[in-house]
Design a protein around this motif. Sequence first.
Motif, PDB file in Angstrom:
ATOM      1  N   LEU A   1       0.807  -1.223   0.000  1.00 24.59           N
ATOM      2  CA  LEU A   1       0.000   0.000   0.000  1.00 24.59           C
ATOM      3  C   LEU A   1       0.840   1.274   0.000  1.00 24.59           C
ATOM      4  O   LEU A   1       0.601   2.180  -0.803  1.00 24.59           O
ATOM      5  N   TRP A   2       1.825   1.351   0.882  1.00 25.95           N
ATOM      6  CA  TRP A   2       2.630   2.587   0.949  1.00 25.95           C
ATOM      7  C   TRP A   2       3.307   2.855  -0.375  1.00 25.95           C
ATOM      8  O   TRP A   2       3.390   3.991  -0.835  1.00 25.95           O
ATOM      9  N   GLU A   3       3.786   1.766  -0.987  1.00 24.38           N
ATOM     10  CA  GLU A   3       4.505   1.917  -2.249  1.00 24.38           C
ATOM     11  C   GLU A   3       3.545   2.399  -3.343  1.00 24.38           C
ATOM     12  O   GLU A   3       3.892   3.250  -4.153  1.00 24.38           O
ATOM     13  N   MET A   4       2.320   1.864  -3.348  1.00 26.51           N
ATOM     14  CA  MET A   4       1.328   2.296  -4.352  1.00 26.51           C
ATOM     15  C   MET A   4       1.008   3.772  -4.186  1.00 26.51           C
ATOM     16  O   MET A   4       0.874   4.510  -5.157  1.00 26.51           O
ATOM     17  N   ILE A   5       0.895   4.196  -2.922  1.00 24.14           N
ATOM     18  CA  ILE A   5       0.566   5.598  -2.667  1.00 24.14           C
ATOM     19  C   ILE A   5       1.740   6.485  -3.074  1.00 24.14           C
ATOM     20  O   ILE A   5       1.568   7.508  -3.732  1.00 24.14           O
ATOM     21  N   LYS A   6       2.934   6.036  -2.684  1.00 24.48           N
ATOM     22  CA  LYS A   6       4.123   6.826  -2.979  1.00 24.48           C
ATOM     23  C   LYS A   6       4.293   7.025  -4.489  1.00 24.48           C
ATOM     24  O   LYS A   6       4.597   8.117  -4.945  1.00 24.48           O
ATOM     25  N   ARG A   7       4.038   5.947  -5.242  1.00 25.84           N
ATOM     26  CA  ARG A   7       4.252   6.053  -6.690  1.00 25.84           C
ATOM     27  C   ARG A   7       2.966   6.438  -7.421  1.00 25.84           C
ATOM     28  O   ARG A   7       2.896   6.322  -8.631  1.00 25.84           O
ATOM     29  N   LYS A   8       1.983   6.841  -6.671  1.00 18.48           N
ATOM     30  CA  LYS A   8       0.694   7.273  -7.255  1.00 18.48           C
ATOM     31  C   LYS A   8       0.146   6.238  -8.243  1.00 18.48           C
ATOM     32  O   LYS A   8      -0.360   6.586  -9.321  1.00 18.48           O
ATOM     33  N   GLY A   9       0.266   4.971  -7.890  1.00 21.96           N
ATOM     34  CA  GLY A   9      -0.309   3.915  -8.722  1.00 21.96           C
ATOM     35  C   GLY A   9       0.536   3.520  -9.924  1.00 21.96           C
ATOM     36  O   GLY A   9       0.176   2.617 -10.664  1.00 21.96           O
ATOM     37  N   LYS A  10       1.651   4.212 -10.134  1.00 22.41           N
ATOM     38  CA  LYS A  10       2.495   3.881 -11.296  1.00 22.41           C
ATOM     39  C   LYS A  10       3.428   2.735 -10.921  1.00 22.41           C
ATOM     40  O   LYS A  10       4.612   2.942 -10.638  1.00 22.41           O
ATOM     41  N   VAL A  11       2.897   1.517 -10.933  1.00 21.60           N
ATOM     42  CA  VAL A  11       3.712   0.357 -10.578  1.00 21.60           C
ATOM     43  C   VAL A  11       3.639  -0.667 -11.698  1.00 21.60           C
ATOM     44  O   VAL A  11       2.726  -0.652 -12.516  1.00 21.60           O
ATOM     45  N   SER A  12       4.613  -1.556 -11.705  1.00 17.29           N
ATOM     46  CA  SER A  12       4.686  -2.530 -12.796  1.00 17.29           C
ATOM     47  C   SER A  12       3.799  -3.730 -12.504  1.00 17.29           C
ATOM     48  O   SER A  12       3.444  -3.985 -11.356  1.00 17.29           O
ATOM     49  N   PRO A  13       3.434  -4.494 -13.549  1.00 16.50           N
ATOM     50  CA  PRO A  13       2.666  -5.722 -13.324  1.00 16.50           C
ATOM     51  C   PRO A  13       3.393  -6.680 -12.377  1.00 16.50           C
ATOM     52  O   PRO A  13       2.759  -7.325 -11.546  1.00 16.50           O
ATOM     53  N   GLU A  14       4.720  -6.762 -12.498  1.00 15.90           N
ATOM     54  CA  GLU A  14       5.486  -7.644 -11.607  1.00 15.90           C
ATOM     55  C   GLU A  14       5.296  -7.239 -10.144  1.00 15.90           C
ATOM     56  O   GLU A  14       5.157  -8.073  -9.260  1.00 15.90           O
TER      57      GLU A  14
END
Lengths: 224, 460
Positions: free
Chosen positions: B99-112
């Motif tokens: 969750l923290w990572e998703m928030i930090k990157r504003k949802g810009k995360v990879s499929p992996e």
Amino acid sequence: MYDFFTNLSIYNFVRGPLVWVAFIVFIGGSIYKIRSLILLAKKQKVVFPYLSLKYSLRSLLHWLIPFNSRNWRLRPVIAIVTFLFHIGLVFTPIFLLSHNILWHESWGISWWTPSEGLADIMTLIVISACIFFLLRRIFASEVRFVTFADDYLILAIAFLPFITGFLAYHQWLLPHKIMVILHMIFGSLMLIAIPFTRLGHMFYFFLTRAYMGSDFGYRHSKDF
Amino acid sequence: MAVVEKVKELEKVVSSEFKEYKRKPVADPGLDETVKKLTPEKIEKVINAVLNMRKSAATFAAPLETCIHCALCSGACHWYLSHDKDPTYAPVAKVRMTLWEMIKRKGKVSPEFMKQCARIVFCECNLCRRCSMYCPFGIDIAFQLGMVRRICFLLGLVPQILMDYDNSLSATLTQLWINQADWIDTLQWQEEEVRSEIKNARIPVDKEGAEIMYVVLGTEPKLAPQFIANMAKIMNYAGIDWTFSTADYANQSMFARDAETMQRIVREVYEDALRLKVKRIVTTECGHALHGLGYAAPPLLGWKEGPIEFLHATEFYYELLTTGKIKIDKNKRIKGPVTLQDPCNLVRHRGAGEKLRYLIREMCEDFVDMYPNREHNFCCNAGGGEIAIGPPWKRVRLEGARAKAEQIKATGAKIICAPCHNCHVGIHDVVKFYNIDAEVKFMWDILLETMEIPEEFKVG
């Protein structure tokens, strides 16, 4: 540099307007944050129906009394350090003699104050607890994994007013006047930071705890 | 030696995001295949949709601003304890990696990254809420991880077997694609079975105006019909005016955080109860669906609590025993050491710990409690969907249950009473995997062994 810090206008600014700003931001900001969280909770509809005063207080009491919840009992060292740290952090600035004198000079009010020796010990406890937390952040793997720059920042925000206050009182390291001005700047900084950083857990603690306590109470269970 | 080490190193999935996160690869088409179809745009859209909606929720916003990253929740997690205090298993670490990572990157995360999130929240967390209970701030960590499950579910990133349960529930409202004819047929078959033991025994189905409606998990008519017979015997001996419901109250959709199907399942049960005008609902010895029925779904359906009182089977036995409707035969009481697995959903989430202990003490001579117990008990590591994600994850699940195994071993008990379907299967596997010489039983097994059988019921 020395002249800059010992300039009377700097002292007057820090002692006057800065403190006013700090207190206004601290009180205003805190009220704003608490109010907006409560309004959010009202809008969410599933928070207030389950809240219960009895279970909130039960949960708060169990967590605010040392060793009254199982997690505190499992971690006696951290429990003791945490409790002493927070007691020192909150009560030393309020009751300290020098602060009392400032209140008295400005507004003519004063209250009970601990002996200077006790205040010194409380300050030392806060300072050493900060170092303990810092070491824990660096060396305990589970804490290190969730540590970010802002964790060190808020630790520093809490640490600096105390270390400068301590040094100013003992007139060590830097000339007294400079240290006092630094102390007042860091103190104001901490007050301003409380509503806008995770130091706000000072208030949120009571709200999140109340919610969890009520939730477990509603389920005939307990959360301590 | 060096070669062996190299192979071992290859076998580990080292996360590209977090170097501490090392796991053995597990093949699960639900994750491996779905992740191929994901695009970063789609992921961003879903994450932001969920997070934006949640921004306005106090229960989501407050924890993020309160958590001081103290990691005092870590010791509460049996995954963390079972893996020699590996920091990546700590509850807060799971939130941090998802969750923290998703928030930090504003949802810009990879499929992996999303696949890794799915593994963390579905396969390495039971949502047992022990961490929520150990957080000094009372932050509901399990709720936050549940939200990550929701995001994964909306992306279709759910372990395949759990997804199949959810598909079955959303299409048929039963967990195992059961049709009604099979269900009723099984009930009639079990009625015949029970009649060989109890004179004129009945398993009434859809009887209007009965006192009690009994609901089960679909797995009972499908895979374990003897469970139905057990409850039918207890009902008949106690002379209860009851009816069997054909509503399946299993709620795997709750595990997958398919909130829509979860509500439909629960609404079906309550609607069935209202249609039959019953006074109370009694559920089978199952924990998760009780949580769905009583706590998870009602707020989403617009109720503070369900419209009809419900009891877990064990709470019902407690009532039968204390009101004298059934009696324990003093001579039949179980001699050997017996211990009790406190199901999270029944004890930590419902406070039935004392009732369970009353029952066990009545029925068994030598009761040894686990330590820690009651609200503080460790999850069996099968709950929260861990068993529902199926065989591919069995080894992962059992390695995570070492704390549980040690806890059981320390009691020296020969019988473990686990009054919950998930706990029952979970503990059964733990006992086999860790070579513990003990037998796992439901509460109804022990009750039927020890209760007094009145003369008038005897056949022939």
